[in-house]
Scaffold this motif. Structure first.
Motif, PDB file in Angstrom:
ATOM      1  N   GLY B 141      -9.014 -36.795 -13.792  1.00  0.00           N
ATOM      2  CA  GLY B 141      -9.137 -37.123 -12.489  1.00  0.00           C
ATOM      3  C   GLY B 141      -8.593 -36.034 -11.481  1.00  0.00           C
ATOM      4  N   ARG B 142      -9.315 -36.235 -10.246  1.00  0.00           N
ATOM      5  CA  ARG B 142      -9.308 -35.060  -9.050  1.00  0.00           C
ATOM      6  C   ARG B 142      -9.130 -35.733  -7.766  1.00  0.00           C
ATOM      7  NH1 ARG B 142     -13.198 -32.945 -12.625  1.00  0.00           N
ATOM      8  NH2 ARG B 142     -12.948 -30.727 -13.242  1.00  0.00           N
ATOM      9  N   ARG B 156      -5.993 -31.656  -6.371  1.00  0.00           N
ATOM     10  CA  ARG B 156      -4.958 -31.859  -7.222  1.00  0.00           C
ATOM     11  C   ARG B 156      -5.393 -32.689  -8.421  1.00  0.00           C
ATOM     12  NH1 ARG B 156      -1.778 -36.192  -6.995  1.00  0.00           N
ATOM     13  NH2 ARG B 156      -2.260 -36.980  -5.035  1.00  0.00           N
ATOM     14  N   ASP B 157      -5.009 -32.513  -9.438  1.00  0.00           N
ATOM     15  CA  ASP B 157      -5.476 -33.261 -10.834  1.00  0.00           C
ATOM     16  C   ASP B 157      -4.492 -34.274 -11.330  1.00  0.00           C
ATOM     17  OD1 ASP B 157      -3.787 -31.919 -12.503  1.00  0.00           O
ATOM     18  OD2 ASP B 157      -5.460 -30.531 -13.050  1.00  0.00           O
ATOM     19  N   SER B 158      -4.904 -34.988 -12.149  1.00  0.00           N
ATOM     20  CA  SER B 158      -3.909 -36.132 -12.570  1.00  0.00           C
ATOM     21  C   SER B 158      -2.685 -35.540 -13.354  1.00  0.00           C
ATOM     22  CB  SER B 158      -4.748 -37.224 -13.494  1.00  0.00           C
ATOM     23  OG  SER B 158      -5.315 -36.436 -14.608  1.00  0.00           O
TER      24      SER B 158
END
Lengths: 205, 165
Positions: B141-142, B156-158
């Motif tokens: 997810g981003r 920013r990713d998960s």
């Protein structure tokens, strides 16, 4: 015909049906884990498919969650899923595996399969309860587990249904294991035909 | 938390918005969804859409342009043109299109990310809009922020990792 057409009384009735399923799930979980388990369904609402991440994401759509997803297969299509806040799912695993709450820092393979099993039992029981009520036979896929941002997982699932379904049924569930209370969400995606059938049955009440 | 200075416009799932510097365009938790940014670097005006599906022709329900890649791009261009931006001065940024249930997604029809990415490339190609920056695919997810002042993109990713493109 859409879930949106449910009025307050019908929504309450549907909540009660899920509640019965939740009770059965709690009994099953209790027997499986030899622990005191109870489950209640304090709240249900209908929600437009694109609003689900916002409605569930109290702490933001990019909150980390764990999800157990069962796809409804057979005569109809749809899905049912159980969603936990990532931290809550850790506590739940700790208490079920007899660890001290707060001990697990992340969901290892064992932890994932614990959550998967809980989700599978709860979703299955809710669906069985609805099925008994409508006379529909629902089959569902093996459970899938995912852990990521709430919105990221949900939009992958919701997209699959977004072209044919416009609303979903969101049921808040409280799972109590021994002294630990964990809030979670059970999310139903039904086709308009199934909703029509459920509505017809609910008119009778 | 904001990484750029300026008023942040957060675009919800199936939504789209147009903004101008010093505003920041942002959308949260892109999974299989496609985040499409079109902007004019000189005018510092741009738009962002958070699309769920590749093609509006599959829709049987209400019409929401931001929900589909094809109509979102059309609508973004129309909105930007109203602000005096010409479509030939636009560049594109693509984020998302992940596969959130790898290995099994094909079987259950959950591999929507792939289709979204293909549709975005096709629709932009048709209009000769260059894809300038891209962070797509994978199974993560981003959350994105785009600074219209500088053309900088934050992802920013998960896992909490942050990168700037």
């Amino acid at each position: 015909m859409d879930v949106e057409d449910l009025n307050e009384v019908q929504l309450d009735a549907l909540k009660e049906i899920v509640n019965i399923g939740a009770g059965n799930a709690a009994t099953a979980l209790s027997q499986l884990t030899k622990k005191k388990v109870s489950m209640s369904v304090p709240h249900a609402r209908v929600c437009k498919i694109q609003d689900v991440p916002r409605v569930l994401g109290v702490g933001g759509e990019d909150e980390p969650i764990s999800i157990v997803y069962n796809q409804i297969i057979g005569d109809t299509s749809g899905a049912i899923m159980m969603i936990f806040d990532a931290k809550e799912s850790l506590k739940l695993v700790d208490v079920l595996l007899g660890k001290k709450i707060g001990e697990s820092m992340f969901l290892d393979e064992m932890g994932q399969s614990v959550i998967k099993e809980i989700g599978n039992i709860c979703s299955g029981a809710s669906l069985a309860s609805i099925s008994e009520f409508t006379g529909m036979k629902y089959l569902y896929s093996i459970p899938l587990f995912a852990s990521d941002m709430l919105g990221a997982i949900l939009n992958a699932i919701l997209s699959k249904f977004a072209a044919s379904v416009s609303s979903t049924l969101v049921v808040m569930a409280e799972l109590k294991v021994e002294e630990l209370v964990v809030k979670s969400t059970i999310l139903f995606i039904f086709t308009s035909e199934d909703v029509k059938l459920i509505l017809e049955k609910l008119q009778v009440i | 938390m904001s990484y750029f200075k300026g008023e942040k416009i957060i675009v919800p799932m199936a939504g789209l918005a147009v903004a101008e510097a010093p505003q920041i365009l942002s959308t949260l938790a892109l999974g299989s969804c496609m985040g499409i940014i079109l902007y004019d670097r000189y005018a510092k005006i741009g738009g962002l859409a958070h699309c769920m599906l590749p093609n509006s022709k599959t829709a049987t329900h209400e019409y929401t342009p931001g929900k589909y890649v094809d109509t979102a791009i059309e609508e973004l261009i129309a909105k930007l043109e109203k602000k005096g931006v010409k479509s030939k001065s636009l560049s594109a940024v693509l984020v998302g299109g992940a596969d959130m249930f790898p290995h099994i997604s094909h079987k259950l029809g959950l591999n929507i990310g792939e289709g979204n990415l293909e549709a975005a490339r096709r629709e932009l190609g048709k209009r000769h809009i260059k894809i300038e920056k891209e962070d797509t695919g994978g199974s993560i997810g981003r959350t994105v922020e785009f600074d219209l002042q500088t053309g900088k993109l934050m992802i920013r990713d998960s896992k909490g990792q942050i990168k700037f493109l």
